[in-house]
Enzyme design. Sequence first.
Site, PDB file in Angstrom:
ATOM      1  CE  LYS A   1      -3.542   4.945  -1.525  1.00 37.60           C
ATOM      2  NZ  LYS A   1      -4.575   5.420  -2.468  1.00 37.60           N
TER       3      LYS A   1
ATOM      4  CE1 TYR B   1      -4.017   2.065   0.585  1.00 34.96           C
ATOM      5  CE2 TYR B   1      -2.730   3.121   2.316  1.00 34.96           C
ATOM      6  CZ  TYR B   1      -3.847   3.090   1.497  1.00 34.96           C
ATOM      7  OH  TYR B   1      -4.782   4.089   1.586  1.00 34.96           O
TER       8      TYR B   1
END
Lengths: 80, 245
Positions: free
Chosen positions: B156, B152
């Site tokens: 990002k 994640y």
Amino acid sequence: MSDVAERVKKIVVEHLGVEEDKVVESANFIEDLNADSLDTVELVMAFEEEFGTEIPDDAAEKIQTVQDAIDFIKKSTEGA
Amino acid sequence: MFDLSGKTALVTGASGGIGAAIATSLHRQGATVALTGTREAALQAVAAKLGERCHVIPANLADPEAPAALVKEAEAAMGSLDILVNNAGLTRDGLLMRMKDEDWQTVLDVNLTAGFRLVRAVLRGMMKRRTGRIIGITSVVGVTGNPGQANYAASKAGMIGFTKATALEVANRNITANCVAPGFIETAMTDVLDEKQRETILTKVPAGRLGQADEIAAAVTYLASDEAAYVTGQTLHVNGGMAMI
């Protein structure tokens, strides 16, 4: 025969916002018509749309003048 | 200020807490919005609250063909596309040593690659019209990292770099590309936390509370507005002070 040339020139005039009389066959997009690298990508995409043909990246790089574009499009649409 | 009348926006992940808040805020400022996501019923529920100037276009962004088709459909429905909000995202948390390839890949595919494909698809129209707003919803952990979220955090952080490169390429066409980076926001994702977990999180947040989805939406609305025309390539952190970057 000149139909392709006329359509190419029309696209160039529209996209680059230049005077029609400056868009001669020998005109270089970047040097003579003040296009930047994004403009040339936009032009290639506009040619693809107008003529329903795909212009691969390596061919697109070689399209530097109005005549280059006309030649490529004529060749690719004739072959089809 | 921040009048979006006559503008059109596509919001991905619009059935989620933050996505719905973003769509609602853009809509309130006058924009016509297209809502997309995988859960059609949830999208319809959001659309029902908005009423007019709203389109629902379900899509699964994990499908490589979906982004281009989605943009085409949104442009057909609304006539053009002025604002893209890449908000869709998912998590597959786990410690790196145990992380499976597919958990890595799924997160990268949806959070980063789908965003790239969407931006590529919307740029064509934006370039022609010499106007556009691209906004990515990244996360504070893309900058700070977070254990259990290697995939994640990578996706990002990737979005931030991607946005900067995009911003550089299209800046002279009046198109801006920016990110909003939420901290801990009260959504379905944080509702599952128990009291103790909540307390632990709050010790890291100087503001002493979780953020609200509306507070993310407000940042997005600013970046989408004409007033933010000179802001590009930036990441606006909305996190109650938990990270100051």
